[in-house]
Motif scaffolding. Structure first.
Motif, PDB file in Angstrom:
ATOM      1  N   GLY A  48       0.813  -1.212   0.000  1.00  0.00           N
ATOM      2  CA  GLY A  48       0.000   0.000   0.000  1.00  0.00           C
ATOM      3  C   GLY A  48       0.843   1.256   0.000  1.00  0.00           C
ATOM      4  O   GLY A  48       0.554   2.220  -0.721  1.00  0.00           O
ATOM      5  N   ASN A  49       1.902   1.255   0.805  1.00  0.00           N
ATOM      6  CA  ASN A  49       2.805   2.404   0.839  1.00  0.00           C
ATOM      7  C   ASN A  49       3.458   2.643  -0.520  1.00  0.00           C
ATOM      8  O   ASN A  49       3.595   3.787  -0.962  1.00  0.00           O
ATOM      9  CB  ASN A  49       3.898   2.189   1.898  1.00  0.00           C
ATOM     10  N   ALA A  50       3.851   1.558  -1.174  1.00  0.00           N
ATOM     11  CA  ALA A  50       4.470   1.684  -2.497  1.00  0.00           C
ATOM     12  C   ALA A  50       3.486   2.269  -3.499  1.00  0.00           C
ATOM     13  O   ALA A  50       3.845   3.112  -4.326  1.00  0.00           O
ATOM     14  CB  ALA A  50       4.961   0.317  -2.970  1.00  0.00           C
ATOM     15  N   LEU A  51       2.223   1.831  -3.432  1.00  0.00           N
ATOM     16  CA  LEU A  51       1.208   2.346  -4.344  1.00  0.00           C
ATOM     17  C   LEU A  51       0.923   3.822  -4.081  1.00  0.00           C
ATOM     18  O   LEU A  51       0.715   4.600  -5.013  1.00  0.00           O
ATOM     19  CB  LEU A  51      -0.079   1.530  -4.207  1.00  0.00           C
ATOM     20  N   LEU A  52       0.919   4.220  -2.813  1.00  0.00           N
ATOM     21  CA  LEU A  52       0.709   5.632  -2.487  1.00  0.00           C
ATOM     22  C   LEU A  52       1.850   6.490  -3.028  1.00  0.00           C
ATOM     23  O   LEU A  52       1.627   7.580  -3.556  1.00  0.00           O
ATOM     24  CB  LEU A  52       0.602   5.819  -0.968  1.00  0.00           C
ATOM     25  N   ILE A  98      -4.960   8.054  -6.722  1.00  0.00           N
ATOM     26  CA  ILE A  98      -5.422   7.689  -5.379  1.00  0.00           C
ATOM     27  C   ILE A  98      -5.650   9.000  -4.635  1.00  0.00           C
ATOM     28  O   ILE A  98      -4.744   9.816  -4.498  1.00  0.00           O
ATOM     29  CB  ILE A  98      -4.382   6.835  -4.645  1.00  0.00           C
ATOM     30  N   VAL A  99      -6.868   9.190  -4.164  1.00  0.00           N
ATOM     31  CA  VAL A  99      -7.200  10.461  -3.504  1.00  0.00           C
ATOM     32  C   VAL A  99      -7.372  10.311  -1.996  1.00  0.00           C
ATOM     33  O   VAL A  99      -7.327  11.290  -1.260  1.00  0.00           O
ATOM     34  CB  VAL A  99      -8.488  11.072  -4.109  1.00  0.00           C
ATOM     35  N   VAL A 100      -7.561   9.062  -1.529  1.00  0.00           N
ATOM     36  CA  VAL A 100      -7.743   8.828  -0.105  1.00  0.00           C
ATOM     37  C   VAL A 100      -7.366   7.387   0.200  1.00  0.00           C
ATOM     38  O   VAL A 100      -7.461   6.519  -0.673  1.00  0.00           O
ATOM     39  CB  VAL A 100      -9.208   9.109   0.326  1.00  0.00           C
ATOM     40  N   ALA A 101      -6.883   7.152   1.420  1.00  0.00           N
ATOM     41  CA  ALA A 101      -6.496   5.798   1.818  1.00  0.00           C
ATOM     42  C   ALA A 101      -7.009   5.506   3.219  1.00  0.00           C
ATOM     43  O   ALA A 101      -7.356   6.428   3.975  1.00  0.00           O
ATOM     44  CB  ALA A 101      -4.982   5.640   1.757  1.00  0.00           C
ATOM     45  N   PHE A 102      -7.049   4.216   3.539  1.00  0.00           N
ATOM     46  CA  PHE A 102      -7.551   3.779   4.840  1.00  0.00           C
ATOM     47  C   PHE A 102      -6.639   2.703   5.411  1.00  0.00           C
ATOM     48  O   PHE A 102      -6.194   1.805   4.686  1.00  0.00           O
ATOM     49  CB  PHE A 102      -8.976   3.234   4.706  1.00  0.00           C
ATOM     50  N   ASP A 103      -6.378   2.802   6.713  1.00  0.00           N
ATOM     51  CA  ASP A 103      -5.534   1.813   7.366  1.00  0.00           C
ATOM     52  C   ASP A 103      -5.908   1.712   8.835  1.00  0.00           C
ATOM     53  O   ASP A 103      -6.189   2.743   9.479  1.00  0.00           O
ATOM     54  CB  ASP A 103      -4.055   2.198   7.222  1.00  0.00           C
ATOM     55  N   SER A 104      -5.890   0.507   9.355  1.00  0.00           N
ATOM     56  CA  SER A 104      -6.327   0.286  10.732  1.00  0.00           C
ATOM     57  C   SER A 104      -5.420   0.966  11.757  1.00  0.00           C
ATOM     58  O   SER A 104      -5.828   1.181  12.901  1.00  0.00           O
ATOM     59  CB  SER A 104      -6.397  -1.218  11.022  1.00  0.00           C
ATOM     60  N   LYS A 105      -4.204   1.310  11.369  1.00  0.00           N
ATOM     61  CA  LYS A 105      -3.280   1.974  12.288  1.00  0.00           C
ATOM     62  C   LYS A 105      -3.369   3.501  12.222  1.00  0.00           C
ATOM     63  O   LYS A 105      -2.692   4.195  12.997  1.00  0.00           O
ATOM     64  CB  LYS A 105      -1.843   1.528  11.993  1.00  0.00           C
ATOM     65  N   ALA A 106      -4.178   3.996  11.317  1.00  0.00           N
ATOM     66  CA  ALA A 106      -4.307   5.448  11.176  1.00  0.00           C
ATOM     67  C   ALA A 106      -5.189   6.017  12.283  1.00  0.00           C
ATOM     68  O   ALA A 106      -6.170   5.386  12.693  1.00  0.00           O
ATOM     69  CB  ALA A 106      -4.903   5.789   9.820  1.00  0.00           C
ATOM     70  N   ILE A 130       0.286  10.533   4.164  1.00  0.00           N
ATOM     71  CA  ILE A 130       1.365   9.683   3.672  1.00  0.00           C
ATOM     72  C   ILE A 130       1.504   9.948   2.174  1.00  0.00           C
ATOM     73  O   ILE A 130       0.541   9.793   1.429  1.00  0.00           O
ATOM     74  CB  ILE A 130       1.090   8.179   3.911  1.00  0.00           C
ATOM     75  N   SER A 131       2.694  10.382   1.758  1.00  0.00           N
ATOM     76  CA  SER A 131       2.939  10.717   0.349  1.00  0.00           C
ATOM     77  C   SER A 131       1.887  11.697  -0.176  1.00  0.00           C
ATOM     78  O   SER A 131       1.385  11.554  -1.294  1.00  0.00           O
ATOM     79  CB  SER A 131       2.962   9.442  -0.508  1.00  0.00           C
ATOM     80  N   ASN A 132       1.530  12.661   0.676  1.00  0.00           N
ATOM     81  CA  ASN A 132       0.566  13.717   0.333  1.00  0.00           C
ATOM     82  C   ASN A 132      -0.856  13.199   0.122  1.00  0.00           C
ATOM     83  O   ASN A 132      -1.688  13.894  -0.466  1.00  0.00           O
ATOM     84  CB  ASN A 132       1.019  14.487  -0.914  1.00  0.00           C
ATOM     85  N   ILE A 133      -1.140  11.979   0.595  1.00  0.00           N
ATOM     86  CA  ILE A 133      -2.481  11.417   0.500  1.00  0.00           C
ATOM     87  C   ILE A 133      -3.044  11.273   1.910  1.00  0.00           C
ATOM     88  O   ILE A 133      -2.375  10.725   2.800  1.00  0.00           O
ATOM     89  CB  ILE A 133      -2.472  10.034  -0.181  1.00  0.00           C
ATOM     90  N   PRO A 134      -4.279  11.746   2.171  1.00  0.00           N
ATOM     91  CA  PRO A 134      -4.869  11.582   3.500  1.00  0.00           C
ATOM     92  C   PRO A 134      -5.207  10.119   3.785  1.00  0.00           C
ATOM     93  O   PRO A 134      -5.778   9.429   2.937  1.00  0.00           O
ATOM     94  CB  PRO A 134      -6.135  12.439   3.432  1.00  0.00           C
TER      95      PRO A 134
END
Length: 211
Positions: free
Chosen positions: A96-100, A112-120, A127-131
């Motif tokens: 996921g980090n690589a894709l961001l 990619i305009v937004v991402a989701f992660d259980s640790k957020a 992360i990489s300018n993506i919320p």
């Protein structure tokens, strides 16, 4: 794509490749190309190219080949290159980090305009300018950022549950990077990329190739 004819999935997957290589020909100043030239550049046999193109009508002329600018216009319109597709990434691990970080830099119409992660944290982080937000906010933030489809890089145990939530939200499609064979409603599109399976297939081909 706005086509009445049912296009095979294998053909559909090749369309962006055709567009990329035709762009290369255009940048080289080519005005027309043959299926043989395209075949040699893409390492796809000419018969497959002609069959793929035949689903879309007369894209070329016998004895002339294909007009490069015509193909550029056709594939640009077919692939909706002038419309930006907003993507949500669910699962920000190593992949996921690589894709961001990459964020489809060579595809100006996909982001990619937004991402989701259980640790957020609930308030989100960048992360990489993506919320990046906690999955508890999936429904809210997916709609807020106008995402149309999702990339799944979550754990296998979370894949189907996440897919069910996306289906309930009327998401248009999922690109599934998990090894889980998830199911979605007929109204959704689903593509699964299992890297371990692809690697095993490559190993088999290498070990069983003819000497």
């Amino acid at each position: 794509m706005k086509q009445e004819v049912k296009i095979p999935q294998a053909t559909t997957k090749r369309l962006p490749l055709y567009y990329r290589f035709i762009q290369n020909f255009a940048q080289e100043g080519k005005e027309r190309i043959s299926s043989k030239e395209l075949s040699e550049a893409m390492k796809i046999d000419s018969a497959t190219i002609r069959r793929d193109f035949s689903y879309f009508g007369a894209l070329g002329k016998k004895g002339y080949g294909y007009d490069v600018q015509h193909l550029l216009t056709f594939f640009s319109q077919t692939l909706d290159q002038h419309e930006t597709t907003k993507v949500a990434l669910i699962g920000v691990g190593n992949l996921g980090n690589a894709l961001l970080k990459y964020n489809f830099q060579k595809n100006h119409n996909t982001h990619i305009v937004v991402a989701f992660d259980s640790k957020a944290p609930k308030e989100g982080k960048m992360i990489s300018n993506i919320p990046v937000y906690h999955p508890d906010l999936l429904e809210e933030k997916y709609a807020e950022y106008g995402a149309e489809l999702a990339i799944l890089t979550v754990s296998s145990r979370s894949a189907q549950k996440t897919a069910d939530r996306l289906a309930a939200m009327k998401a248009k499609g999922i690109l599934n990077f998990t090894p889980e064979r998830i199911t979605v409603p007929d109204s959704m599109q689903l593509l699964t990329i299992d890297l371990s399976v692809e690697l095993q297939a490559l190993i088999y081909l290498i070990r069983n190739q003819e000497n």
